[in-house]
Design a protein around this motif. Structure first.
Motif, PDB file in Angstrom:
ATOM      1  N   PHE A 103       8.741 -35.882  -2.700  1.00 31.75           N
ATOM      2  CA  PHE A 103       7.598 -35.890  -1.438  1.00 31.75           C
ATOM      3  C   PHE A 103       6.287 -36.862  -1.969  1.00 31.75           C
ATOM      4  CE2 PHE A 103      10.138 -32.076  -0.674  1.00 31.75           C
ATOM      5  CZ  PHE A 103      10.145 -32.109   0.790  1.00 31.75           C
ATOM      6  N   ILE A 104       6.159 -37.735  -1.111  1.00 32.83           N
ATOM      7  CA  ILE A 104       5.042 -38.721  -1.186  1.00 32.83           C
ATOM      8  C   ILE A 104       3.979 -38.537  -0.137  1.00 32.83           C
ATOM      9  CG2 ILE A 104       4.284 -41.276  -1.817  1.00 32.83           C
ATOM     10  CD1 ILE A 104       7.314 -41.320  -2.484  1.00 32.83           C
ATOM     11  N   THR A 105       2.919 -37.779  -0.428  1.00 36.08           N
ATOM     12  CA  THR A 105       1.970 -37.741   0.344  1.00 36.08           C
ATOM     13  C   THR A 105       0.721 -37.342   0.257  1.00 36.08           C
ATOM     14  OG1 THR A 105       1.644 -36.438   2.618  1.00 36.08           O
ATOM     15  CG2 THR A 105       2.939 -35.279   0.946  1.00 36.08           C
ATOM     16  N   TYR A 106      -0.397 -37.127   0.891  1.00 41.15           N
ATOM     17  CA  TYR A 106      -1.804 -36.892   0.453  1.00 41.15           C
ATOM     18  C   TYR A 106      -2.065 -35.475   0.132  1.00 41.15           C
ATOM     19  CZ  TYR A 106      -2.893 -35.489   5.394  1.00 41.15           C
ATOM     20  OH  TYR A 106      -2.714 -35.075   6.509  1.00 41.15           O
ATOM     21  N   ASN A 107      -1.159 -34.624   0.538  1.00 40.35           N
ATOM     22  CA  ASN A 107      -1.287 -33.071  -0.096  1.00 40.35           C
ATOM     23  C   ASN A 107       0.097 -32.420  -0.113  1.00 40.35           C
ATOM     24  OD1 ASN A 107      -3.887 -32.028  -0.297  1.00 40.35           O
ATOM     25  ND2 ASN A 107      -4.226 -32.097   1.904  1.00 40.35           N
ATOM     26  N   GLN A 108       0.088 -31.543  -0.987  1.00 38.89           N
ATOM     27  CA  GLN A 108       1.425 -30.722  -1.244  1.00 38.89           C
ATOM     28  C   GLN A 108       1.920 -30.183   0.133  1.00 38.89           C
ATOM     29  OE1 GLN A 108       2.099 -28.950  -4.869  1.00 38.89           O
ATOM     30  NE2 GLN A 108       3.435 -27.524  -3.980  1.00 38.89           N
ATOM     31  N   PRO A 109       3.042 -30.420   0.913  1.00 41.39           N
ATOM     32  CA  PRO A 109       3.427 -29.984   2.133  1.00 41.39           C
ATOM     33  C   PRO A 109       3.282 -28.441   2.206  1.00 41.39           C
ATOM     34  CG  PRO A 109       4.809 -31.668   1.504  1.00 41.39           C
ATOM     35  CD  PRO A 109       3.963 -31.398   0.548  1.00 41.39           C
ATOM     36  N   VAL A 110       2.772 -28.031   3.367  1.00 44.73           N
ATOM     37  CA  VAL A 110       2.177 -26.377   3.227  1.00 44.73           C
ATOM     38  C   VAL A 110       3.693 -25.572   3.046  1.00 44.73           C
ATOM     39  CG1 VAL A 110       0.345 -26.500   4.880  1.00 44.73           C
ATOM     40  CG2 VAL A 110       2.638 -26.348   5.964  1.00 44.73           C
ATOM     41  N   ARG A 111       4.757 -25.948   3.347  1.00 46.09           N
ATOM     42  CA  ARG A 111       5.887 -24.911   2.889  1.00 46.09           C
ATOM     43  C   ARG A 111       6.651 -25.701   1.927  1.00 46.09           C
ATOM     44  NH1 ARG A 111       8.921 -23.049   8.590  1.00 46.09           N
ATOM     45  NH2 ARG A 111       6.953 -22.521   9.845  1.00 46.09           N
ATOM     46  N   LEU A 112       5.958 -26.440   1.332  1.00 41.96           N
ATOM     47  CA  LEU A 112       6.607 -26.807  -0.319  1.00 41.96           C
ATOM     48  C   LEU A 112       6.206 -25.733  -1.286  1.00 41.96           C
ATOM     49  CD1 LEU A 112       8.620 -28.749  -1.747  1.00 41.96           C
ATOM     50  CD2 LEU A 112       6.531 -30.329  -1.827  1.00 41.96           C
ATOM     51  N   GLU A 113       6.718 -24.700  -1.639  1.00 39.56           N
ATOM     52  CA  GLU A 113       6.430 -23.928  -2.578  1.00 39.56           C
ATOM     53  C   GLU A 113       7.072 -24.069  -3.862  1.00 39.56           C
ATOM     54  OE1 GLU A 113       7.152 -20.254  -0.498  1.00 39.56           O
ATOM     55  OE2 GLU A 113       5.308 -20.639   0.879  1.00 39.56           O
ATOM     56  N   LEU A 114       8.318 -24.609  -3.841  1.00 39.41           N
ATOM     57  CA  LEU A 114       8.983 -24.649  -5.064  1.00 39.41           C
ATOM     58  C   LEU A 114       9.474 -26.118  -5.484  1.00 39.41           C
ATOM     59  CD1 LEU A 114      10.843 -21.754  -5.259  1.00 39.41           C
ATOM     60  CD2 LEU A 114      12.559 -23.505  -6.020  1.00 39.41           C
TER      61      LEU A 114
ATOM     62  N   GLY B 293      10.698 -28.426  -8.668  1.00 40.00           N
ATOM     63  CA  GLY B 293      11.514 -28.314  -9.829  1.00 40.00           C
ATOM     64  C   GLY B 293      12.224 -29.436 -10.283  1.00 40.00           C
ATOM     65  N   ASN B 294      13.229 -29.129 -10.950  1.00 40.61           N
ATOM     66  CA  ASN B 294      14.043 -30.397 -11.586  1.00 40.61           C
ATOM     67  C   ASN B 294      14.320 -31.356 -10.409  1.00 40.61           C
ATOM     68  OD1 ASN B 294      13.903 -29.614 -14.055  1.00 40.61           O
ATOM     69  ND2 ASN B 294      16.143 -28.797 -14.043  1.00 40.61           N
ATOM     70  N   ASN B 295      14.695 -30.987  -9.241  1.00 38.86           N
ATOM     71  CA  ASN B 295      15.053 -31.863  -8.029  1.00 38.86           C
ATOM     72  C   ASN B 295      14.211 -32.250  -7.278  1.00 38.86           C
ATOM     73  OD1 ASN B 295      17.461 -32.054  -9.046  1.00 38.86           O
ATOM     74  ND2 ASN B 295      18.617 -31.216  -7.632  1.00 38.86           N
ATOM     75  N   VAL B 296      12.926 -31.320  -7.310  1.00 38.79           N
ATOM     76  CA  VAL B 296      11.909 -31.680  -6.234  1.00 38.79           C
ATOM     77  C   VAL B 296      10.477 -31.933  -6.689  1.00 38.79           C
ATOM     78  CG1 VAL B 296      10.870 -30.483  -4.332  1.00 38.79           C
ATOM     79  CG2 VAL B 296      13.049 -29.711  -4.774  1.00 38.79           C
ATOM     80  N   HIS B 297      10.199 -32.988  -6.299  1.00 33.18           N
ATOM     81  CA  HIS B 297       8.699 -33.676  -6.917  1.00 33.18           C
ATOM     82  C   HIS B 297       7.805 -33.784  -5.963  1.00 33.18           C
ATOM     83  CE1 HIS B 297      11.643 -34.364 -10.187  1.00 33.18           C
ATOM     84  NE2 HIS B 297      12.057 -34.656  -9.562  1.00 33.18           N
ATOM     85  N   TYR B 298       6.704 -34.073  -6.401  1.00 34.77           N
ATOM     86  CA  TYR B 298       5.539 -34.019  -5.361  1.00 34.77           C
ATOM     87  C   TYR B 298       4.559 -35.050  -5.951  1.00 34.77           C
ATOM     88  CZ  TYR B 298       0.925 -33.633  -3.252  1.00 34.77           C
ATOM     89  OH  TYR B 298      -0.383 -33.813  -2.600  1.00 34.77           O
ATOM     90  N   HIS B 299       4.465 -36.128  -5.430  1.00 34.90           N
ATOM     91  CA  HIS B 299       3.240 -37.376  -5.746  1.00 34.90           C
ATOM     92  C   HIS B 299       2.217 -37.430  -5.009  1.00 34.90           C
ATOM     93  CE1 HIS B 299       6.749 -37.946  -8.506  1.00 34.90           C
ATOM     94  NE2 HIS B 299       7.676 -38.518  -7.290  1.00 34.90           N
ATOM     95  N   GLU B 300       0.931 -37.176  -5.102  1.00 36.82           N
ATOM     96  CA  GLU B 300      -0.115 -37.203  -4.438  1.00 36.82           C
ATOM     97  C   GLU B 300      -0.721 -38.654  -4.089  1.00 36.82           C
ATOM     98  OE1 GLU B 300      -2.763 -33.987  -4.763  1.00 36.82           O
ATOM     99  OE2 GLU B 300      -4.775 -35.432  -4.196  1.00 36.82           O
ATOM    100  N   VAL B 301      -1.062 -38.950  -2.926  1.00 32.13           N
ATOM    101  CA  VAL B 301      -1.458 -40.244  -2.562  1.00 32.13           C
ATOM    102  C   VAL B 301      -2.874 -39.860  -2.734  1.00 32.13           C
ATOM    103  CG1 VAL B 301      -1.675 -41.931  -0.885  1.00 32.13           C
ATOM    104  CG2 VAL B 301       0.554 -40.733  -0.849  1.00 32.13           C
ATOM    105  N   ASN B 302      -3.596 -40.960  -3.444  1.00 32.41           N
ATOM    106  CA  ASN B 302      -5.043 -40.534  -3.487  1.00 32.41           C
ATOM    107  C   ASN B 302      -5.945 -41.661  -3.013  1.00 32.41           C
ATOM    108  OD1 ASN B 302      -5.030 -38.480  -5.417  1.00 32.41           O
ATOM    109  ND2 ASN B 302      -4.094 -40.046  -6.993  1.00 32.41           N
ATOM    110  N   VAL B 303      -6.827 -41.182  -2.017  1.00 32.85           N
ATOM    111  CA  VAL B 303      -7.564 -42.217  -1.063  1.00 32.85           C
ATOM    112  C   VAL B 303      -8.998 -42.113  -1.537  1.00 32.85           C
ATOM    113  CG1 VAL B 303      -7.850 -43.459   1.287  1.00 32.85           C
ATOM    114  CG2 VAL B 303      -5.838 -41.950   0.505  1.00 32.85           C
TER     115      VAL B 303
END
Ligand code: GMT
Length: 375
Positions: free
Chosen positions: A34-45, A47-57
Protein backbone atom coordinates in the motif's frame (compact mmCIF):
# COMPACT_ATOMS: atom_id res chain seq x y z
CA UNK A 1 2.34 -11.08 -8.12
CA UNK A 2 3.89 -8.05 -6.46
CA UNK A 3 1.16 -5.44 -6.51
CA UNK A 4 1.33 -1.78 -5.45
CA UNK A 5 -2.01 -0.33 -4.31
CA UNK A 6 -2.61 3.41 -4.22
CA UNK A 7 -5.76 4.76 -2.57
CA UNK A 8 -7.20 7.43 -0.32
CA UNK A 9 -6.62 5.97 3.16
CA UNK A 10 -9.74 7.59 4.65
CA UNK A 11 -13.15 6.34 5.77
CA UNK A 12 -14.52 6.65 2.20
CA UNK A 13 -15.70 3.57 0.33
CA UNK A 14 -12.84 3.61 -2.19
CA UNK A 15 -10.26 3.32 0.59
CA UNK A 16 -12.23 0.48 2.16
CA UNK A 17 -12.50 -1.38 -1.17
CA UNK A 18 -8.78 -0.92 -1.89
CA UNK A 19 -7.83 -2.13 1.58
CA UNK A 20 -10.11 -5.17 1.57
CA UNK A 21 -8.91 -6.04 -1.92
CA UNK A 22 -5.26 -5.82 -0.86
CA UNK A 23 -5.87 -7.97 2.21
CA UNK A 24 -7.72 -10.61 0.21
CA UNK A 25 -5.02 -10.65 -2.49
CA UNK A 26 -2.39 -11.12 0.21
CA UNK A 27 -4.34 -14.12 1.55
CA UNK A 28 -4.28 -15.51 -1.98
CA UNK A 29 -0.49 -15.39 -1.94
CA UNK A 30 0.25 -12.05 -3.58
CA UNK A 31 2.67 -9.53 -2.16
CA UNK A 32 0.86 -6.27 -1.49
CA UNK A 33 2.35 -2.79 -1.06
CA UNK A 34 0.00 0.00 0.00
CA UNK A 35 1.48 3.34 -1.01
CA UNK A 36 -0.36 6.32 0.41
CA UNK A 37 -0.09 9.26 2.83
CA UNK A 38 -1.57 7.47 5.85
CA UNK A 39 -2.13 3.90 6.87
CA UNK A 40 -5.59 3.02 5.45
CA UNK A 41 -8.20 2.99 8.22
CA UNK A 42 -9.15 -0.66 7.82
CA UNK A 43 -5.59 -1.86 7.33
CA UNK A 44 -4.90 -3.33 10.72
CA UNK A 45 -2.75 -6.25 9.79
CA UNK A 46 0.67 -5.68 8.30
CA UNK A 47 2.73 -8.79 7.77
CA UNK A 48 4.97 -10.72 5.42
CA UNK A 49 2.65 -10.18 2.48
CA UNK A 50 1.21 -6.77 3.36
CA UNK A 51 3.34 -3.65 3.48
CA UNK A 52 2.59 0.02 3.92
CA UNK A 53 4.82 2.78 2.53
CA UNK A 54 4.02 6.31 3.56
CA UNK A 55 4.14 9.16 1.09
CA UNK A 56 5.65 12.16 2.86
CA UNK A 57 4.73 15.62 1.70
CA UNK A 58 6.83 18.10 3.66
CA UNK A 59 5.15 21.45 4.36
CA UNK A 60 6.99 24.17 2.54
CA UNK A 61 5.77 27.72 3.17
CA UNK A 62 6.47 28.88 -0.37
CA UNK A 63 3.86 26.50 -1.75
CA UNK A 64 0.24 27.40 -1.24
CA UNK A 65 -0.64 23.80 -2.24
CA UNK A 66 1.81 21.02 -1.39
CA UNK A 67 2.65 18.96 -4.51
CA UNK A 68 1.23 15.56 -3.45
CA UNK A 69 1.27 14.10 -6.98
CA UNK A 70 5.02 14.71 -7.24
CA UNK A 71 5.70 13.13 -3.86
CA UNK A 72 3.48 10.15 -4.76
CA UNK A 73 5.03 9.55 -8.19
CA UNK A 74 8.54 9.76 -6.70
CA UNK A 75 7.56 7.31 -3.97
CA UNK A 76 6.10 4.96 -6.59
CA UNK A 77 9.35 5.05 -8.54
CA UNK A 78 11.39 4.25 -5.39
CA UNK A 79 9.05 1.48 -4.19
CA UNK A 80 8.78 -0.21 -7.60
CA UNK A 81 12.57 -0.34 -7.80
CA UNK A 82 13.15 -1.38 -4.20
CA UNK A 83 10.45 -4.07 -3.94
CA UNK A 84 10.37 -5.11 -7.59
CA UNK A 85 6.66 -4.32 -7.78
CA UNK A 86 5.25 -5.70 -11.04
CA UNK A 87 1.96 -3.83 -11.36
CA UNK A 88 0.24 -0.82 -9.77
CA UNK A 89 -3.45 -0.67 -9.00
CA UNK A 90 -4.60 2.89 -8.39
CA UNK A 91 -8.00 3.77 -6.97
CA UNK A 92 -9.18 7.09 -8.39
CA UNK A 93 -8.08 8.70 -11.62
CA UNK A 94 -7.09 11.92 -9.89
CA UNK A 95 -4.48 12.27 -8.78
CA UNK A 96 -3.51 8.60 -8.52
CA UNK A 97 -3.63 7.52 -12.18
CA UNK A 98 -1.95 10.77 -13.08
CA UNK A 99 0.89 10.07 -10.61
CA UNK A 100 1.15 6.44 -11.76
CA UNK A 101 1.57 7.56 -15.35
CA UNK A 102 4.40 9.91 -14.31
CA UNK A 103 6.04 7.05 -12.37
CA UNK A 104 5.71 4.81 -15.43
CA UNK A 105 7.47 7.38 -17.58
CA UNK A 106 10.24 8.00 -15.02
CA UNK A 107 10.89 4.28 -14.63
CA UNK A 108 11.09 3.84 -18.39
CA UNK A 109 14.19 6.05 -18.27
CA UNK A 110 15.79 3.24 -16.24
CA UNK A 111 14.52 0.51 -18.57
CA UNK A 112 11.71 -0.61 -16.22
CA UNK A 113 8.11 -0.82 -17.43
CA UNK A 114 5.43 -0.70 -14.73
CA UNK A 115 1.84 -1.07 -15.96
CA UNK A 116 -1.03 0.40 -13.94
CA UNK A 117 -4.70 -0.48 -13.56
CA UNK A 118 -7.07 2.37 -12.67
CA UNK A 119 -10.31 1.77 -10.80
CA UNK A 120 -12.91 4.54 -11.02
CA UNK A 121 -15.00 4.99 -7.90
CA UNK A 122 -17.37 7.78 -8.72
CA UNK A 123 -16.51 11.08 -7.15
CA UNK A 124 -13.59 11.50 -9.54
CA UNK A 125 -15.96 11.09 -12.46
CA UNK A 126 -19.40 12.33 -11.54
CA UNK A 127 -18.54 15.15 -9.16
CA UNK A 128 -14.96 16.33 -9.50
CA UNK A 129 -13.58 14.86 -12.69
CA UNK A 130 -16.13 16.31 -15.04
CA UNK A 131 -15.38 19.83 -13.80
CA UNK A 132 -13.73 21.66 -16.72
CA UNK A 133 -10.64 22.40 -14.59
CA UNK A 134 -9.91 18.70 -14.12
CA UNK A 135 -11.39 17.17 -17.24
CA UNK A 136 -8.25 17.11 -19.43
CA UNK A 137 -6.18 15.53 -16.64
CA UNK A 138 -8.82 12.90 -15.86
CA UNK A 139 -9.35 12.04 -19.53
CA UNK A 140 -5.60 11.78 -20.06
CA UNK A 141 -5.03 9.60 -16.96
CA UNK A 142 -7.83 7.20 -17.90
CA UNK A 143 -6.66 6.92 -21.50
CA UNK A 144 -3.07 6.30 -20.42
CA UNK A 145 -4.01 3.56 -17.93
CA UNK A 146 -3.07 0.03 -19.03
CA UNK A 147 -6.50 -1.15 -17.87
CA UNK A 148 -9.53 0.64 -16.44
CA UNK A 149 -12.31 -0.69 -14.24
CA UNK A 150 -15.46 0.94 -12.86
CA UNK A 151 -17.37 -0.19 -9.78
CA UNK A 152 -20.78 -0.23 -11.48
CA UNK A 153 -22.34 -0.26 -14.93
CA UNK A 154 -23.82 3.15 -14.19
CA UNK A 155 -20.37 4.62 -13.48
CA UNK A 156 -19.01 3.07 -16.66
CA UNK A 157 -21.78 4.72 -18.67
CA UNK A 158 -21.27 8.09 -16.92
CA UNK A 159 -17.55 7.97 -17.67
CA UNK A 160 -18.10 7.21 -21.35
CA UNK A 161 -20.72 9.98 -21.55
CA UNK A 162 -18.66 12.66 -19.78
CA UNK A 163 -15.18 11.97 -21.14
CA UNK A 164 -13.60 11.14 -24.46
CA UNK A 165 -12.40 7.66 -23.50
CA UNK A 166 -10.41 5.48 -25.88
CA UNK A 167 -9.94 2.55 -23.46
CA UNK A 168 -12.25 -0.29 -22.62
CA UNK A 169 -13.78 0.09 -19.18
CA UNK A 170 -14.54 -3.19 -17.47
CA UNK A 171 -17.11 -3.28 -14.69
CA UNK A 172 -15.91 -5.03 -11.56
CA UNK A 173 -18.44 -4.35 -8.84
CA UNK A 174 -17.51 -3.65 -5.25
CA UNK A 175 -17.63 -6.65 -2.97
CA UNK A 176 -18.09 -7.73 0.59
CA UNK A 177 -16.38 -10.21 2.86
CA UNK A 178 -19.52 -11.80 4.22
CA UNK A 179 -17.66 -13.43 7.09
CA UNK A 180 -16.81 -10.02 8.50
CA UNK A 181 -20.47 -9.08 8.69
CA UNK A 182 -21.90 -12.44 9.67
CA UNK A 183 -22.24 -11.46 13.27
CA UNK A 184 -20.14 -13.39 15.62
CA UNK A 185 -21.26 -11.15 18.46
CA UNK A 186 -23.29 -13.22 20.87
CA UNK A 187 -25.17 -10.09 21.78
CA UNK A 188 -25.44 -6.97 19.61
CA UNK A 189 -25.99 -4.93 22.78
CA UNK A 190 -29.02 -3.38 21.22
CA UNK A 191 -30.31 -2.48 24.65
CA UNK A 192 -27.57 0.15 24.96
CA UNK A 193 -29.09 2.10 22.10
CA UNK A 194 -32.83 1.61 22.21
CA UNK A 195 -35.70 0.25 24.27
CA UNK A 196 -37.41 -3.06 23.42
CA UNK A 197 -40.18 -1.43 21.40
CA UNK A 198 -37.94 0.92 19.41
CA UNK A 199 -36.53 0.20 15.94
CA UNK A 200 -32.99 1.26 15.10
CA UNK A 201 -32.37 3.12 11.85
CA UNK A 202 -28.82 3.84 10.66
CA UNK A 203 -27.02 6.07 8.20
CA UNK A 204 -23.26 5.94 7.55
CA UNK A 205 -21.38 8.38 5.33
CA UNK A 206 -18.94 11.26 5.20
CA UNK A 207 -21.82 13.76 5.55
CA UNK A 208 -21.02 15.59 2.33
CA UNK A 209 -23.87 17.53 0.65
CA UNK A 210 -24.15 14.74 -1.98
CA UNK A 211 -25.42 12.41 0.79
CA UNK A 212 -28.53 14.60 1.38
CA UNK A 213 -28.18 14.34 5.13
CA UNK A 214 -31.19 16.57 5.80
CA UNK A 215 -33.39 14.10 3.86
CA UNK A 216 -32.17 11.41 6.27
CA UNK A 217 -33.31 13.49 9.24
CA UNK A 218 -36.65 14.35 7.60
CA UNK A 219 -37.32 10.71 6.69
CA UNK A 220 -36.52 9.61 10.22
CA UNK A 221 -38.77 12.36 11.61
CA UNK A 222 -41.68 10.97 9.56
CA UNK A 223 -40.95 7.35 10.53
CA UNK A 224 -40.78 8.00 14.27
CA UNK A 225 -44.23 9.64 14.18
CA UNK A 226 -45.65 6.16 13.42
CA UNK A 227 -43.02 3.74 14.74
CA UNK A 228 -40.94 4.31 17.89
CA UNK A 229 -37.37 4.52 16.66
CA UNK A 230 -33.82 5.76 17.17
CA UNK A 231 -31.52 7.09 14.44
CA UNK A 232 -27.79 6.30 14.43
CA UNK A 233 -25.82 8.86 12.41
CA UNK A 234 -22.31 7.53 11.80
CA UNK A 235 -19.59 9.66 10.20
CA UNK A 236 -18.23 13.17 10.05
CA UNK A 237 -18.53 15.92 7.49
CA UNK A 238 -19.86 19.35 6.61
CA UNK A 239 -23.56 18.45 6.86
CA UNK A 240 -23.37 17.22 10.44
CA UNK A 241 -23.92 20.65 11.97
CA UNK A 242 -26.98 21.52 9.81
CA UNK A 243 -28.34 18.03 10.59
CA UNK A 244 -27.97 18.57 14.33
CA UNK A 245 -29.68 21.94 13.97
CA UNK A 246 -32.60 20.35 12.09
CA UNK A 247 -32.94 17.68 14.81
CA UNK A 248 -33.22 20.45 17.42
CA UNK A 249 -35.81 22.28 15.31
CA UNK A 250 -37.90 19.11 14.89
CA UNK A 251 -37.58 18.24 18.58
CA UNK A 252 -36.00 14.82 17.99
CA UNK A 253 -32.52 15.30 19.48
CA UNK A 254 -33.13 12.62 22.13
CA UNK A 255 -33.85 10.07 19.39
CA UNK A 256 -30.80 10.78 17.21
CA UNK A 257 -27.26 9.70 18.09
CA UNK A 258 -24.34 11.31 16.22
CA UNK A 259 -21.45 8.86 16.55
CA UNK A 260 -18.74 10.57 14.50
CA UNK A 261 -16.39 8.29 12.55
CA UNK A 262 -16.33 4.72 13.76
CA UNK A 263 -14.20 1.63 13.28
CA UNK A 264 -17.05 -0.48 14.63
CA UNK A 265 -19.38 -0.40 11.66
CA UNK A 266 -20.07 -4.15 11.98
CA UNK A 267 -21.13 -3.66 15.61
CA UNK A 268 -23.44 -0.76 14.77
CA UNK A 269 -25.01 -2.63 11.85
CA UNK A 270 -25.48 -5.63 14.11
CA UNK A 271 -28.16 -3.80 16.11
CA UNK A 272 -29.68 -1.91 13.13
CA UNK A 273 -33.11 -2.67 11.62
CA UNK A 274 -33.01 -0.38 8.61
CA UNK A 275 -30.38 1.56 6.64
CA UNK A 276 -30.94 4.87 4.84
CA UNK A 277 -28.88 5.95 1.81
CA UNK A 278 -30.66 8.86 0.14
CA UNK A 279 -27.80 10.36 -1.89
CA UNK A 280 -28.07 12.76 -4.80
CA UNK A 281 -25.68 10.50 -6.71
CA UNK A 282 -23.75 7.37 -5.78
CA UNK A 283 -21.64 5.25 -8.09
CA UNK A 284 -22.24 2.13 -6.01
CA UNK A 285 -23.15 2.66 -2.36
CA UNK A 286 -20.75 0.39 -0.48
CA UNK A 287 -22.29 1.32 2.87
CA UNK A 288 -25.65 -0.04 1.66
CA UNK A 289 -23.94 -3.31 0.72
CA UNK A 290 -22.29 -3.52 4.14
CA UNK A 291 -25.71 -2.98 5.72
CA UNK A 292 -27.27 -5.73 3.60
CA UNK A 293 -24.44 -8.10 4.46
CA UNK A 294 -25.41 -7.54 8.09
CA UNK A 295 -29.01 -8.38 7.25
CA UNK A 296 -30.20 -4.77 7.29
CA UNK A 297 -32.67 -3.76 4.55
CA UNK A 298 -32.08 -0.48 2.71
CA UNK A 299 -34.23 2.52 1.86
CA UNK A 300 -32.36 4.38 -0.86
CA UNK A 301 -32.59 6.81 -3.70
CA UNK A 302 -32.65 5.25 -7.17
CA UNK A 303 -29.65 7.16 -8.50
CA UNK A 304 -26.36 6.08 -10.14
CA UNK A 305 -25.28 2.54 -9.29
CA UNK A 306 -27.57 2.08 -6.27
CA UNK A 307 -30.22 0.13 -8.27
CA UNK A 308 -27.47 -2.37 -9.13
CA UNK A 309 -27.02 -2.98 -5.38
CA UNK A 310 -30.42 -2.55 -3.70
CA UNK A 311 -33.25 -4.52 -5.30
CA UNK A 312 -36.64 -2.84 -5.35
CA UNK A 313 -39.14 -4.59 -3.08
CA UNK A 314 -36.65 -7.31 -2.12
CA UNK A 315 -33.66 -5.98 -0.15
CA UNK A 316 -35.45 -2.66 0.40
CA UNK A 317 -37.08 0.12 -1.61
CA UNK A 318 -35.78 2.82 -3.96
CA UNK A 319 -37.31 6.25 -4.69
CA UNK A 320 -36.52 9.35 -6.71
CA UNK A 321 -33.88 11.57 -5.08
CA UNK A 322 -35.58 13.87 -2.56
CA UNK A 323 -38.92 12.00 -2.40
CA UNK A 324 -38.85 11.93 1.38
CA UNK A 325 -42.57 11.19 1.69
CA UNK A 326 -42.33 7.97 -0.35
CA UNK A 327 -39.09 6.97 1.38
CA UNK A 328 -40.76 7.39 4.79
CA UNK A 329 -43.80 5.33 3.73
CA UNK A 330 -41.57 2.55 2.39
CA UNK A 331 -39.52 2.53 5.58
CA UNK A 332 -42.71 2.15 7.63
CA UNK A 333 -43.83 -0.65 5.27
CA UNK A 334 -40.66 -2.59 6.16
CA UNK A 335 -40.75 -1.84 9.87
CA UNK A 336 -44.50 -2.21 10.41
CA UNK A 337 -44.47 -5.79 11.66
CA UNK A 338 -41.91 -8.38 12.73
CA UNK A 339 -42.74 -10.86 9.95
CA UNK A 340 -42.22 -8.32 7.16
CA UNK A 341 -39.06 -6.99 8.79
CA UNK A 342 -37.63 -10.49 9.17
CA UNK A 343 -38.37 -11.27 5.51
CA UNK A 344 -36.59 -8.08 4.34
CA UNK A 345 -33.64 -8.80 6.64
CA UNK A 346 -33.24 -12.27 5.12
CA UNK A 347 -33.60 -10.87 1.60
CA UNK A 348 -30.97 -8.21 2.29
CA UNK A 349 -28.48 -10.88 3.30
CA UNK A 350 -29.30 -12.94 0.24
CA UNK A 351 -28.81 -9.91 -2.03
CA UNK A 352 -25.41 -9.19 -0.44
CA UNK A 353 -24.24 -12.70 -1.33
CA UNK A 354 -24.23 -11.65 -5.00
CA UNK A 355 -21.23 -9.45 -4.14
CA UNK A 356 -19.20 -12.07 -2.32
CA UNK A 357 -15.50 -11.19 -2.24
CA UNK A 358 -14.66 -14.74 -3.33
CA UNK A 359 -16.25 -14.13 -6.75
CA UNK A 360 -15.01 -10.59 -7.34
CA UNK A 361 -11.32 -10.64 -6.39
CA UNK A 362 -10.44 -13.25 -9.08
CA UNK A 363 -11.73 -10.74 -11.63
CA UNK A 364 -9.06 -8.28 -10.52
CA UNK A 365 -6.42 -11.02 -10.63
CA UNK A 366 -7.49 -11.77 -14.21
CA UNK A 367 -7.10 -8.08 -15.13
CA UNK A 368 -3.61 -7.94 -13.59
CA UNK A 369 -2.55 -11.10 -15.45
CA UNK A 370 -3.94 -9.89 -18.75
CA UNK A 371 -2.30 -6.47 -18.31
CA UNK A 372 1.07 -8.04 -17.54
CA UNK A 373 0.73 -10.35 -20.54
CA UNK A 374 0.01 -7.41 -22.85
CA UNK A 375 3.01 -5.31 -21.94
O1 GMT B 1 -18.93 9.22 -1.57
C1 GMT B 1 -18.27 8.64 -0.71
O2 GMT B 1 -18.77 8.21 0.31
C2 GMT B 1 -16.80 8.48 -0.84
C3 GMT B 1 -16.40 7.92 -2.16
C4 GMT B 1 -14.99 7.40 -2.05
O3 GMT B 1 -14.18 7.84 -2.82
O4 GMT B 1 -14.70 6.56 -1.23
O5 GMT B 1 -17.28 6.85 -2.53
C5 GMT B 1 -17.30 6.46 -3.88
O6 GMT B 1 -16.68 5.18 -3.99
C6 GMT B 1 -17.33 4.14 -3.24
C7 GMT B 1 -16.52 2.85 -3.41
O7 GMT B 1 -16.48 2.45 -4.74
C8 GMT B 1 -18.79 3.98 -3.74
O8 GMT B 1 -19.43 2.97 -2.98
C9 GMT B 1 -19.53 5.32 -3.57
O9 GMT B 1 -20.82 5.17 -4.12
C10 GMT B 1 -18.77 6.42 -4.32
N1 GMT B 1 -19.38 7.72 -4.03
C11 GMT B 1 -20.03 8.44 -4.94
O10 GMT B 1 -20.20 8.07 -6.08
C12 GMT B 1 -20.61 9.74 -4.49
Amino acid sequence: MKIGIVCYPTFGGSGVVATELGLELSKRGHNIHFITYNQPVRLELLGNNVHYHEVNVPEYPLFHYQPYELALSSKLVDMVKLHKIEILHVHYAIPHAYAAYMAQKMLQEDGIYIPFVTTLHGTDITLVGSHPFYKPAVTFSINKSNAVTAVSESLREDTLRLFDIKNDIKVITNFIDLNKFDHTFTDCQRGMMATEDEKIITHISNFRPVKRILDIIKTFYNIQKTIPAKLMMVGEGPEREPAERLCRKLGITDNVVFFGNSNEIDRILCFSDLFLLLSETESFGLSALEAMASGVPVISSNTGGIPEVNEQGFSGFLSEVGNVEEMSKNAIKILQDETTLKQFKNNAKEQARKFDIANIVPQYEAIYEETLRNC
